[in-house]
Design a protein around this motif. Structure first.
Motif, PDB file in Angstrom:
ATOM      1  N   LEU A  28      81.262  86.531  57.998  1.00  0.00           N
ATOM      2  CA  LEU A  28      81.948  87.487  57.145  1.00  0.00           C
ATOM      3  C   LEU A  28      81.424  88.847  57.566  1.00  0.00           C
ATOM      4  N   ASN A  29      82.319  89.665  58.124  1.00  0.00           N
ATOM      5  CA  ASN A  29      81.929  90.957  58.682  1.00  0.00           C
ATOM      6  C   ASN A  29      82.388  92.101  57.794  1.00  0.00           C
ATOM      7  N   ALA A  30      81.482  93.048  57.586  1.00  0.00           N
ATOM      8  CA  ALA A  30      81.790  94.255  56.812  1.00  0.00           C
ATOM      9  C   ALA A  30      82.781  95.125  57.584  1.00  0.00           C
ATOM     10  N   PRO A  31      83.427  96.070  56.916  1.00  0.00           N
ATOM     11  CA  PRO A  31      84.399  96.943  57.595  1.00  0.00           C
ATOM     12  C   PRO A  31      83.846  97.622  58.851  1.00  0.00           C
ATOM     13  N   GLY A  32      82.553  97.923  58.877  1.00  0.00           N
ATOM     14  CA  GLY A  32      81.958  98.548  60.059  1.00  0.00           C
ATOM     15  C   GLY A  32      81.614  97.570  61.160  1.00  0.00           C
ATOM     16  N   ALA A  34      79.355  94.909  60.877  1.00  0.00           N
ATOM     17  CA  ALA A  34      78.096  94.189  60.668  1.00  0.00           C
ATOM     18  C   ALA A  34      78.355  92.831  60.033  1.00  0.00           C
ATOM     19  N   ILE A  35      77.622  91.811  60.501  1.00  0.00           N
ATOM     20  CA  ILE A  35      77.740  90.474  59.913  1.00  0.00           C
ATOM     21  C   ILE A  35      77.014  90.465  58.576  1.00  0.00           C
ATOM     22  N   VAL A  36      77.751  90.172  57.513  1.00  0.00           N
ATOM     23  CA  VAL A  36      77.210  90.112  56.153  1.00  0.00           C
ATOM     24  C   VAL A  36      76.788  88.679  55.817  1.00  0.00           C
ATOM     25  N   VAL A  37      77.575  87.705  56.282  1.00  0.00           N
ATOM     26  CA  VAL A  37      77.280  86.287  56.058  1.00  0.00           C
ATOM     27  C   VAL A  37      77.452  85.555  57.380  1.00  0.00           C
ATOM     28  N   ASN A  38      76.459  84.726  57.722  1.00  0.00           N
ATOM     29  CA  ASN A  38      76.529  83.842  58.882  1.00  0.00           C
ATOM     30  C   ASN A  38      76.217  82.455  58.346  1.00  0.00           C
ATOM     31  N   SER A  39      77.230  81.625  58.195  1.00  0.00           N
ATOM     32  CA  SER A  39      77.064  80.325  57.556  1.00  0.00           C
ATOM     33  C   SER A  39      77.662  79.238  58.437  1.00  0.00           C
ATOM     34  N   SER A  40      77.198  78.016  58.251  1.00  0.00           N
ATOM     35  CA  SER A  40      77.724  76.916  59.056  1.00  0.00           C
ATOM     36  C   SER A  40      77.675  75.616  58.266  1.00  0.00           C
ATOM     37  N   ALA A  41      78.274  74.588  58.841  1.00  0.00           N
ATOM     38  CA  ALA A  41      78.260  73.238  58.277  1.00  0.00           C
ATOM     39  C   ALA A  41      77.746  72.297  59.367  1.00  0.00           C
ATOM     40  N   PRO A  42      77.307  71.093  58.993  1.00  0.00           N
ATOM     41  CA  PRO A  42      76.774  70.156  59.991  1.00  0.00           C
ATOM     42  C   PRO A  42      77.793  69.839  61.089  1.00  0.00           C
ATOM     43  N   GLY A  43      77.264  69.622  62.281  1.00  0.00           N
ATOM     44  CA  GLY A  43      78.111  69.259  63.412  1.00  0.00           C
ATOM     45  C   GLY A  43      78.403  67.766  63.455  1.00  0.00           C
ATOM     46  N   ILE A  44      79.365  67.416  64.275  1.00  0.00           N
ATOM     47  CA  ILE A  44      79.752  66.015  64.474  1.00  0.00           C
ATOM     48  C   ILE A  44      79.616  65.710  65.959  1.00  0.00           C
ATOM     49  N   GLU A  45      78.889  64.645  66.272  1.00  0.00           N
ATOM     50  CA  GLU A  45      78.691  64.278  67.670  1.00  0.00           C
ATOM     51  C   GLU A  45      80.027  63.977  68.340  1.00  0.00           C
ATOM     52  N   GLY A  46      80.147  64.421  69.569  1.00  0.00           N
ATOM     53  CA  GLY A  46      81.391  64.264  70.315  1.00  0.00           C
ATOM     54  C   GLY A  46      81.848  62.832  70.474  1.00  0.00           C
ATOM     55  N   PRO A  71      87.951  94.925  51.706  1.00  0.00           N
ATOM     56  CA  PRO A  71      88.362  94.003  52.775  1.00  0.00           C
ATOM     57  C   PRO A  71      87.215  93.720  53.751  1.00  0.00           C
ATOM     58  N   TYR A  72      87.123  92.478  54.153  1.00  0.00           N
ATOM     59  CA  TYR A  72      86.146  92.034  55.145  1.00  0.00           C
ATOM     60  C   TYR A  72      86.884  91.181  56.170  1.00  0.00           C
ATOM     61  N   GLN A  73      86.310  91.078  57.373  1.00  0.00           N
ATOM     62  CA  GLN A  73      86.883  90.206  58.394  1.00  0.00           C
ATOM     63  C   GLN A  73      86.148  88.871  58.349  1.00  0.00           C
ATOM     64  N   LEU A  74      86.903  87.772  58.272  1.00  0.00           N
ATOM     65  CA  LEU A  74      86.344  86.439  58.286  1.00  0.00           C
ATOM     66  C   LEU A  74      86.642  85.820  59.647  1.00  0.00           C
ATOM     67  N   GLU A  75      85.607  85.334  60.305  1.00  0.00           N
ATOM     68  CA  GLU A  75      85.749  84.645  61.586  1.00  0.00           C
ATOM     69  C   GLU A  75      85.343  83.194  61.388  1.00  0.00           C
ATOM     70  N   LEU A  76      86.136  82.277  61.891  1.00  0.00           N
ATOM     71  CA  LEU A  76      85.881  80.850  61.739  1.00  0.00           C
ATOM     72  C   LEU A  76      86.011  80.187  63.099  1.00  0.00           C
ATOM     73  N   GLY A  77      84.979  79.462  63.495  1.00  0.00           N
ATOM     74  CA  GLY A  77      85.017  78.814  64.800  1.00  0.00           C
ATOM     75  C   GLY A  77      84.163  77.559  64.825  1.00  0.00           C
ATOM     76  N   LEU A  78      84.021  76.986  66.017  1.00  0.00           N
ATOM     77  CA  LEU A  78      83.180  75.812  66.237  1.00  0.00           C
ATOM     78  C   LEU A  78      82.117  76.171  67.272  1.00  0.00           C
ATOM     79  N   TYR A  79      80.889  75.697  67.037  1.00  0.00           N
ATOM     80  CA  TYR A  79      79.777  76.027  67.920  1.00  0.00           C
ATOM     81  C   TYR A  79      78.981  74.772  68.231  1.00  0.00           C
ATOM     82  N   ASP A  80      78.611  74.625  69.506  1.00  0.00           N
ATOM     83  CA  ASP A  80      77.777  73.515  69.953  1.00  0.00           C
ATOM     84  C   ASP A  80      76.351  74.030  70.108  1.00  0.00           C
TER      85      ASP A  80
END
Length: 108
Positions: A28-32, A34-46, A71-80
């Motif tokens: 969750l990124n502020a208008p400028g 900056a990352i305000v929230v960096n959160s994740s969930a458990p991964g799943i083995e391939g 308003p904030y920018q929300l980025e959602l992705g997958l990370y290994d």
């Protein structure tokens, strides 16, 4: 505290898919920018991934008490985390991108 529920449909499996451990992340990124929230969930083995599988994972979003409304920018992705690598998404009719993004409103 909020929650974003992510839905991941397995549409492709690279030859080496069993070597990866992808988990969803959210920024969750502020208008400028900056990352305000960096959160994740458990991964799943391939090796558990199958074509057509749908993975549903909630991600907690701990909004800081001092976050300004607006308003904030929300980025959602997958990370290994094993290979320190993100995925590339291929949206239907769009250009490949490293994550999905949208604008959300933070309110008191």
């Amino acid at each position: 505290m909020g929650t974003v529920t992510s839905y991941w449909l397995i549409e492709r499996l690279p030859d080496n898919y069993t070597q990866f451990l992808y988990g969803p992340y959210l920024h969750l990124n502020a208008p400028g920018g900056a990352i305000v929230v960096n959160s994740s969930a458990p991964g799943i083995e391939g090796n558990y991934h199958r074509l057509g599988d749908l993975y549903i994972q909630p991600i907690s979003v701990p909004i800081p008490a001092d976050a300004r409304p607006g308003p904030y920018q929300l980025e959602l992705g997958l990370y290994d985390g094993i290979h320190q690598a993100g995925t590339t998404f291929f949206p239907l009719g769009g250009i490949p991108q490293p994550f999905y993004t949208t604008t959300v409103s933070v309110e008191p």
